[in-house]
Motif scaffolding. Structure first.
Motif, PDB file in Angstrom:
ATOM      1  N   ASP A 230      42.239  41.821  31.147  1.00  0.00           N
ATOM      2  CA  ASP A 230      43.090  40.763  30.596  1.00  0.00           C
ATOM      3  C   ASP A 230      44.219  41.355  29.755  1.00  0.00           C
ATOM      4  OD1 ASP A 230      41.342  39.011  31.782  1.00  0.00           O
ATOM      5  OD2 ASP A 230      40.367  38.387  29.918  1.00  0.00           O
ATOM      6  N   SER A 239      50.684  39.402  37.085  1.00  0.00           N
ATOM      7  CA  SER A 239      50.096  38.097  37.371  1.00  0.00           C
ATOM      8  C   SER A 239      48.571  38.208  37.390  1.00  0.00           C
ATOM      9  CB  SER A 239      50.572  37.596  38.736  1.00  0.00           C
ATOM     10  OG  SER A 239      49.790  36.507  39.161  1.00  0.00           O
ATOM     11  N   PRO A 240      47.856  37.213  36.857  1.00  0.00           N
ATOM     12  CA  PRO A 240      46.389  37.222  36.938  1.00  0.00           C
ATOM     13  C   PRO A 240      45.883  37.314  38.381  1.00  0.00           C
ATOM     14  CG  PRO A 240      47.127  35.572  35.369  1.00  0.00           C
ATOM     15  CD  PRO A 240      48.355  36.071  36.064  1.00  0.00           C
ATOM     16  N   ASP A 241      46.687  36.869  39.351  1.00  0.00           N
ATOM     17  CA  ASP A 241      46.287  36.922  40.755  1.00  0.00           C
ATOM     18  C   ASP A 241      46.114  38.361  41.246  1.00  0.00           C
ATOM     19  OD1 ASP A 241      46.419  34.181  40.790  1.00  0.00           O
ATOM     20  OD2 ASP A 241      48.426  34.114  41.703  1.00  0.00           O
ATOM     21  N   LEU A 242      46.754  39.308  40.579  1.00  0.00           N
ATOM     22  CA  LEU A 242      46.636  40.709  40.995  1.00  0.00           C
ATOM     23  C   LEU A 242      45.190  41.194  40.937  1.00  0.00           C
ATOM     24  CD1 LEU A 242      49.708  42.338  39.196  1.00  0.00           C
ATOM     25  CD2 LEU A 242      49.346  42.207  41.665  1.00  0.00           C
ATOM     26  N   GLY A 244      42.501  39.937  41.859  1.00  0.00           N
ATOM     27  CA  GLY A 244      41.693  39.683  43.041  1.00  0.00           C
ATOM     28  C   GLY A 244      42.287  40.230  44.320  1.00  0.00           C
ATOM     29  N   ASP A 245      43.361  41.002  44.216  1.00  0.00           N
ATOM     30  CA  ASP A 245      44.047  41.521  45.401  1.00  0.00           C
ATOM     31  C   ASP A 245      44.242  43.029  45.234  1.00  0.00           C
ATOM     32  OD1 ASP A 245      45.691  42.187  47.507  1.00  0.00           O
ATOM     33  OD2 ASP A 245      47.132  40.560  47.174  1.00  0.00           O
ATOM     34  N   PHE A 249      47.184  45.179  43.585  1.00  0.00           N
ATOM     35  CA  PHE A 249      46.932  45.735  42.258  1.00  0.00           C
ATOM     36  C   PHE A 249      47.194  47.236  42.216  1.00  0.00           C
ATOM     37  CE2 PHE A 249      44.252  47.711  39.022  1.00  0.00           C
ATOM     38  CZ  PHE A 249      44.571  46.955  37.907  1.00  0.00           C
ATOM     39  N   PRO A 276      37.380  42.244  38.445  1.00  0.00           N
ATOM     40  CA  PRO A 276      37.613  40.942  37.800  1.00  0.00           C
ATOM     41  C   PRO A 276      36.358  40.354  37.169  1.00  0.00           C
ATOM     42  CG  PRO A 276      38.592  41.012  39.997  1.00  0.00           C
ATOM     43  CD  PRO A 276      37.740  42.231  39.862  1.00  0.00           C
TER      44      PRO A 276
END
Length: 388
Positions: A230, A239-242, A244-245, A249, A276
């Motif tokens: 975080d 982005s927080p979406d990174l 999970g990818d 990332f 995550p």
């Protein structure tokens, strides 16, 4: 015969033919005491290693590894580079530790144990580690426990063309040749004249410091008491979406490293993965609890100049002795951070800085420089060894 250092390079498609050609060029008709081989993943074959060894007479010490790209004074490419050292007063001894028998600390002890065979006024341990086999800082620590503060350690970790598929090491202690996957190798070098060692990276601190409040080895669990992932994404603007990818990332984080505070500056820690669920991030080397870290950003011109600065400083560290050759270990992530044009500029500056000294190097999965203290594993850094 006076001490000498030769470099040969071949881009022939056939690995064995490339190895033989590069070795003959490096030797120039001379008898080598040690071969140091850098090969593209496509050329990291048993046939290549055997051909290099045979071209040198079939009974020569040899260490080497796969890379994420090799370079010499005549350019970069995917093939085979052979460095040959020999002549009066030069001494060498080699060691190898296979992956399947690897305790990292003991592996370092084994590598530095080659010093027992080398009696010389000046000595250094050249290490070829493996960035995929756990925390290579443990290998450095083990080597330091044997070599002590008087014998410097230098080198780089084998590459795999940034495929994350595994690395290869090439080894011979005499008549036999072995190709080992994910191994670590070492050579103790000795000479009556100095060795020069230097490093440079060109990155600097930015923003406020953070405290590593919970970690385990290279896993950073908390920064400033919060989940490390975080904090990292917030501070980098990611982005927080990174999280999970992994495909997004890795390239994002690789060029947004952390700097670990040291008395002499910062050791760079590349962030290469995250979890995550645990809120953790992973670096390529130990980041201890209680350490102070910063986000690092590049001074583009200084990062471009890092290879030239390291090579030049290594040559200047020879106390006035004439440099015979230079080995350069350049982080494989640096071209990602620099882009193609600036990577080309960095290569041009390195050639200009060392001309007319023979040199070669490879893009590595971690760089080793330890001249004092017990920490010597680096990333996004250029390490250089000059021989006189």
């Amino acid at each position: 015969m006076k001490r000498w250092f030769g470099v040969g390079r071949s881009l022939l498609a056939d690995p064995a033919e490339a190895g033989a050609q590069a070795c003959r060029e490096a030797l120039g008709g001379r008898r080598a005491g040690l071969l140091i081989v850098f090969a593209a993943l496509s050329h990291a074959t048993p046939e290549m290693a055997a051909a290099v060894h045979a071209a040198a007479g079939g009974d020569v010490l040899m260490i080497g590894c796969s890379t994420s790209g090799e370079f010499t004074a005549v350019g970069r490419g995917s093939g085979v580079v052979v460095n040959a050292l020999g002549g009066d007063g030069f001494a060498a001894s080699v060691r190898a530790v296979p992956y399947n028998s690897m305790d990292l600390y003991r592996a370092g002890e084994t590598l530095a144990g080659a010093l027992d065979d080398v009696v010389a006024e000046q000595r250094v341990v050249l290490m070829l580690g493996d960035g995929r086999s756990g925390d290579q800082q443990e290998v450095v620590r083990g080597a330091y426990s044997v070599a002590g503060a008087r014998v410097p350690l230098v080198g780089g970790c084998a590459g795999d063309d940034v495929t994350q598929t595994g690395t290869y090491a090439f080894f011979s202690s005499g008549p036999d040749v072995r190709v080992l996957k994910n191994a670590v190798l070492g050579a103790a070098l000795g000479a009556p004249a100095p060795f020069g060692i230097a490093m440079s990276h060109g990155w600097h601190r930015t923003g406020e410091p953070m405290v590593v409040t919970r970690s385990a080895g290279g896993t950073i669990l908390e920064l400033d008491g919060e989940p490390a992932l975080d904090v990292y994404l917030r501070r980098t603007g990611g982005s927080p979406d990174l999280a999970g990818d992994a495909g997004a990332f890795v390239p994002f984080a690789a060029v947004r490293p952390l700097g670990l505070a040291r008395r002499t500056g910062e050791d760079i820690r590349i962030i290469f993965a995250c979890d995550p669920e645990a809120g953790s991030i992973y670096s390529l080397a130990d980041t201890p609890e209680g350490a102070m870290v910063w986000l690092m950003e590049q001074d583009v011109d200084a990062v471009v100049d890092a290879a030239a600065a390291a090579g030049r400083a290594a040559a200047e560290a020879l106390d006035g002795a004439t440099p015979l050759g230079v080995l350069v270990f350049d982080c494989c992530v640096r071209p990602m951070a620099l882009g193609q044009d600036n990577t080309d500029r960095a290569a041009e500056r390195l050639r200009a800085a060392l001309d007319p000294i023979p040199f070669s190097g490879f893009y590595s999965n971690g760089e080793i420089v330890l001249t004092r203290g017990a920490k010597g594993m680096h990333h996004l850094t250029v390490a250089a060894l000059a021989v006189s």
